[in-house]
Design a protein around this motif. Sequence first.
Motif, short mmCIF file in Angstrom:
data_model
loop_
_atom_site.label_atom_id
_atom_site.label_comp_id
_atom_site.label_asym_id
_atom_site.label_seq_id
_atom_site.Cartn_x
_atom_site.Cartn_y
_atom_site.Cartn_z
N MET A 80 0.85 -1.19 0.00
CA MET A 80 0.00 0.00 0.00
C MET A 80 0.88 1.23 0.00
O MET A 80 1.78 1.39 0.81
CB MET A 80 -0.90 0.03 1.25
CG MET A 80 -1.92 -1.11 1.30
SD MET A 80 -2.89 -1.05 2.81
CE MET A 80 -3.72 0.51 2.65
N THR A 81 0.61 2.11 -0.95
CA THR A 81 1.35 3.36 -1.02
C THR A 81 0.84 4.30 0.06
O THR A 81 -0.19 4.06 0.71
CB THR A 81 1.19 4.00 -2.39
OG1 THR A 81 -0.20 4.31 -2.59
CG2 THR A 81 1.65 3.06 -3.49
N MET A 82 1.57 5.37 0.27
CA MET A 82 1.18 6.34 1.30
C MET A 82 -0.16 6.98 0.97
O MET A 82 -0.97 7.23 1.87
CB MET A 82 2.26 7.40 1.43
CG MET A 82 1.96 8.44 2.52
SD MET A 82 3.31 9.62 2.72
CE MET A 82 4.61 8.54 3.35
N LEU A 83 -0.41 7.24 -0.33
CA LEU A 83 -1.67 7.87 -0.73
C LEU A 83 -2.85 6.96 -0.43
O LEU A 83 -3.89 7.40 0.11
CB LEU A 83 -1.63 8.22 -2.21
CG LEU A 83 -2.92 8.88 -2.77
CD1 LEU A 83 -3.21 10.19 -2.06
CD2 LEU A 83 -2.79 9.10 -4.28
N LEU A 132 -3.43 6.84 3.25
CA LEU A 132 -4.09 8.07 3.72
C LEU A 132 -5.58 8.06 3.38
O LEU A 132 -6.42 8.44 4.22
CB LEU A 132 -3.41 9.27 3.07
CG LEU A 132 -3.88 10.65 3.56
CD1 LEU A 132 -3.58 10.80 5.04
CD2 LEU A 132 -3.20 11.76 2.76
N ILE A 133 -5.91 7.58 2.18
CA ILE A 133 -7.32 7.52 1.79
C ILE A 133 -8.09 6.54 2.66
O ILE A 133 -9.20 6.81 3.13
CB ILE A 133 -7.44 7.16 0.29
CG1 ILE A 133 -6.89 8.28 -0.58
CG2 ILE A 133 -8.91 6.88 -0.07
CD1 ILE A 133 -6.85 7.95 -2.06
N VAL A 134 -7.52 5.38 2.90
CA VAL A 134 -8.19 4.38 3.73
C VAL A 134 -8.36 4.90 5.16
O VAL A 134 -9.41 4.72 5.79
CB VAL A 134 -7.39 3.07 3.72
CG1 VAL A 134 -7.96 2.08 4.73
CG2 VAL A 134 -7.41 2.45 2.33
N SER A 135 -7.36 5.59 5.67
CA SER A 135 -7.45 6.14 7.02
C SER A 135 -8.55 7.21 7.10
O SER A 135 -9.30 7.28 8.09
CB SER A 135 -6.10 6.75 7.43
OG SER A 135 -5.08 5.77 7.41
N ALA A 136 -8.61 8.04 6.05
CA ALA A 136 -9.65 9.09 6.04
C ALA A 136 -11.05 8.49 5.99
O ALA A 136 -11.97 8.94 6.69
CB ALA A 136 -9.42 10.02 4.85
N LEU A 137 -11.21 7.44 5.16
CA LEU A 137 -12.52 6.79 5.09
C LEU A 137 -12.89 6.13 6.42
O LEU A 137 -14.05 6.16 6.85
CB LEU A 137 -12.53 5.75 3.96
CG LEU A 137 -12.44 6.32 2.54
CD1 LEU A 137 -12.36 5.19 1.51
CD2 LEU A 137 -13.65 7.20 2.24
N MET A 138 -11.91 5.53 7.07
CA MET A 138 -12.18 4.92 8.37
C MET A 138 -12.59 5.99 9.40
O MET A 138 -13.54 5.79 10.18
CB MET A 138 -10.95 4.16 8.85
CG MET A 138 -11.14 3.46 10.20
SD MET A 138 -9.63 2.58 10.70
CE MET A 138 -9.54 1.35 9.39
#
Length: 450
Positions: free
Chosen positions: A148-151, A154-160
């Motif tokens: 998993m790339t950093m982007l 970051l997207i998965v963390s934001a959705l969570m």
Amino acid sequence: MSTTGAHVPDDGAGGRPGSGWWWWPRRRSLVFDAGLAAVSALECAFEGATFAQKTGIATTLGALFGMLVGAVLLLRRRWPVAVVLVGIAVSPAQMGFLLSLVGLYTLAASEVPRRITVALASMNGFGTMLVAFLNFEDSMRDSGSHSMTMLVTLIVSALMALGLTAPPVLLGLYVRARRRLVESLRERADGLERELELLAEKALERAERARADERTRIAREMHDVVAHRVSLMVVHAAALKAVALKDPQKASASAELLGDMGRQALTELRQMLGVLRTASVAVSGTAAGTGASSSSVPDGATVVAVAGAALTAAGTEEDEGPCLEQLAALVEESAAAGMGVEFLTEGESRPCGKRIEATVYRVVQEALTNVHKHAAGAKARVLLVYREAEVAVLITNGPSDGSAPTRLPSGGHGLVGMRERVTSHGGGFAAGPTPEGGFRVSAMIPLAAV
């Protein structure tokens, strides 16, 4: 309003905050919050012990700290902002999942200003996203995987973070809006109930006034009918006594005339009583019909309906009554009783409305009755005038010729009743002595209503 002191109305429990157990409106609200706080304390104790093992702190100390943090949920109704701030503060230690969810919901459902709710929800969401991002990075670093790339991380963390923050906030806002709507509807219903009570009181007052006016009108009618007919009968009885032995034929005619007058008086009284009986039946029937459906109609509406029926019945005009065409016969009756009376008309004769014609007739009737009572032997003159916008009548009489006055009782209500009749139609009335020693009565009634 203090942001940390804002209270939250009971969620579905009802009651007024502060009127029960401390800041709980009911006992079941206290039990519910105590249960949530116990579950949150157990969760935070487990998470605190886990965090303590990772950082080298004593496990018992971490668990005790977690229990204290979880127990803060007991204060959610009193200080929702403080509960959310505690949840944000312990989020780096991966503690207080239930604490954050319930705290955000309570904050959004409370009366705290929305800008504060948005700010705290954003802080909580950002903290959750940051903790999730760091956890993902640590997990990938420990496993040596870089799938998993950093982007993407970051997207998965934001959705969570959004999934853990948005639902409780939106649910709280919905509950808050629904509570306000219910309160506004309740206030509107209370206002309508108060207005209905005021309308009922006003309707009752109007009905009382209408009944009083109707009683006054009935008294006037009874006075006019009885006083005039009985006065003429007394005059004829005195004349009959004087000529009974001298002129039997004239005495017989006077006796026949007395019988006719008595029958006319009875007829008018029956007509009046028939109107009263009809009005009473109308009011009682409406009240009975309204009472039969009282289970579906509020008490105030019932009162308004009954009062409206009373007003309608009280304002009902007589089906039958005297008219201007009968004035000539009225004058002839006084002439037959020995009064020198003259009847004149001016203008084109036309219908003037049943109630107006009855009023003019009663004014002339009462004026002639007063002549019989107070000016025995005086000559009278009745002038009826039809104008374009009004009808007027003038009754004058000269001074008494010195004849012995007929002893007739007087209640002193004749002129008052005539004035009330005329002014009720917006007309003018005047009465008083004349320079020649007689008396005059004049009335003018506009025909605008007709």
